[in-house]
Design a protein around this motif. Structure first.
Motif, PDB file in Angstrom:
ATOM      1  N   ARG A   1       0.718  -1.405   0.009  1.00  0.00           N
ATOM      2  CA  ARG A   1       0.064   0.031   0.013  1.00  0.00           C
ATOM      3  C   ARG A   1       0.902   1.174  -0.063  1.00  0.00           C
ATOM      4  O   ARG A   1       0.496   2.422  -0.084  1.00  0.00           O
TER       5      ARG A   1
ATOM      6  N   TYR B   1      -4.311  -8.292  -0.976  1.00  0.00           N
ATOM      7  CA  TYR B   1      -2.947  -9.052  -0.468  1.00  0.00           C
ATOM      8  C   TYR B   1      -2.982 -10.462   0.064  1.00  0.00           C
ATOM      9  O   TYR B   1      -2.044 -11.061   0.582  1.00  0.00           O
TER      10      TYR B   1
ATOM     11  N   ILE C   1      -3.385  -3.634  -2.674  1.00  0.00           N
ATOM     12  CA  ILE C   1      -1.917  -3.326  -2.770  1.00  0.00           C
ATOM     13  C   ILE C   1      -1.685  -3.284  -4.255  1.00  0.00           C
ATOM     14  O   ILE C   1      -2.462  -3.417  -5.044  1.00  0.00           O
TER      15      ILE C   1
END
Ligand SMILES: [Zn+2]
Length: 402
Positions: free
Chosen positions: A307, A364, A377
């Motif tokens: 992130r 993720y 992400i």
């Protein structure tokens, strides 16, 4: 707006198509609640409508060594503090090898290999049965903690484990957050307690790296309220909250760890979970510069790295010789409660996608709701030179395999 959009999609029969394009459907997902009641946060699992490239990385570009897995656990404990040698096995070697072979994993480090007879059982079941594919570590047993000779007993245990074939020493967060002066009562024992100095030195003497888990995500030390970004995760695992009571702060734990790193420069330490502070890569970077004996691995933190993809990529570029690939994988069913760690093909594919692709905004963890925090992400598309180091070259050097 989202509801109108969904209605519009449903009206035109496009909902399923769009959802399938954005993310594969998962059979285990429950139906959405109906009726006029306000939607509960637990039931909210929005599907991204982005039309972006989805790279399926089934195999890694180079062979992988996963330095952070848990195929065994010490089963005998006193209120959460490991005190004996009996083990529980989460997988057979053969079941693990099937996943490893499919996903290009040439070797794994099984961190929680136990001690004494437990370690022997682990080595028999994995390392000795399939040489070169499994490397197990030993762990301190605190069963003799109250014995005044404990510092030497533990140092001797490290030596015996090294002779038996252990590849490292694993420190759970029990140290700093669980072990107490009278084992389970009294003040918490500090990470830099001098009684553990002989253990750290024995690791240096027998060339065993220390895989260390100290502290946890910063949100675990804050109130579980509407501002806590890991509200879902702490709701599912309330025992992971270290807010209040007599727990030290995250900063205090890091400072105690730093004193250990400074006092034992010959001992190699692997700071698990991106040096225990993946939210603060500036701090981890400074730690790596300050302590040449420190390394890090990625286990269960690509959610954090992915992130902040631009900062994460710079981190990999700068510290490319000191980062290991790790997942913190736990085989099912033991791993079911932590989807970001479940030892499956899907987990490895997400790690490879994160490291190799420049894909946008993807999950993720293989779970309908992001299990650690509600974000997604971005891939960091590492170049071959860095990938090779992170995937296996750095680990080979650490473990003395090259
Ligand atoms: Zn772990």
């Amino acid at each position: 707006m989202p509801i109108e959009r969904r209605r519009w999609l449903a009206t035109f029969g496009l909902g399923a198509v769009s959802a399938a394009a954005a993310r594969p459907a998962r059979a285990e997902e429950p139906a959405c609640p109906t009726g006029d009641a306000p939607l509960r946060l637990q039931d909210f699992r929005p599907v991204s409508m982005l039309h972006v490239t989805e790279t399926h990385v089934s195999r890694p570009r180079f062979p992988v060594i996963d330095v952070h897995t848990h195929f065994t656990f010490t089963a005998s404990e006193t209120k959460g503090v490991p005190t004996g040698e009996a083990m529980s096995f989460n997988s057979t070697a053969e079941a693990a090898l099937a996943v490893m072979d499919r996903k290009g994993v040439k070797a794994v480090v099984n961190l929680t290999g136990g001690s004494g007879k437990g370690l022997e059982a682990t080595l028999d079941a994995f390392d000795r049965k399939h040489p070169g594919r499994f490397w197990s570590c030993t762990e301190p047993s605190y069963g003799a903690w109250l014995d005044p000779r404990y510092p030497q007993i533990q140092a001797d245990a490290v030596e015996a484990a090294a002779r038996a074939g252990a590849k490292g020493l694993k420190i759970l967060k029990t140290l700093g957050l669980g072990l107490r002066e009278r084992l389970t009562e009294g003040p918490l024992v500090k990470v830099d307690d001098a009684r553990l100095d002989p253990m750290w030195e024995a690791c240096a003497g027998h060339r065993l790296p220390v895989f260390m888990h100290v502290s946890d995500p910063e949100a675990f030390f804050l109130p579980i309220d509407c501002t806590n970004e890991r509200w879902d995760e702490l709701g599912n695992h309330p025992e992971w909250s270290f807010h209040g009571k007599d727990f030290p702060s995250h900063r205090e734990l890091m400072a105690a760890r730093d004193r250990v790193l400074a006092r034992h420069p010959r001992t190699l330490f692997v700071g698990l979970h991106v040096g225990h502070d993946a939210e603060n890569l500036d701090f981890v970077s400074e730690s790596l510069e300050r302590f040449p004996n420190l390394h890090v691995e990625l286990g269960a933190r690509i959610g954090e790295l992915g992130r902040q993809p631009r900062r994460a990529r710079r981190f990999f570029e700068k510290h490319q010789d000191r980062i290991f690939f790790g997942t913190d994988a736990v085989p099912p069913p033991a791993g079911d409660a932590t989807p970001q760690q479940i030892f499956t093909d899907a987990l490895y594919e997400i790690y490879y996608r994160f490291l190799e692709s420049d894909d946008e905004y993807f999950d993720y963890a293989p779970a309908p709701v992001p299990p650690q925090g509600r974000w997604r992400i971005y891939g960091i598309a590492l170049p071959d030179g860095i990938l090779r180091k992170v995937y296996h070259e750095n680990a080979e050097r650490l473990l003395g395999l090259s």
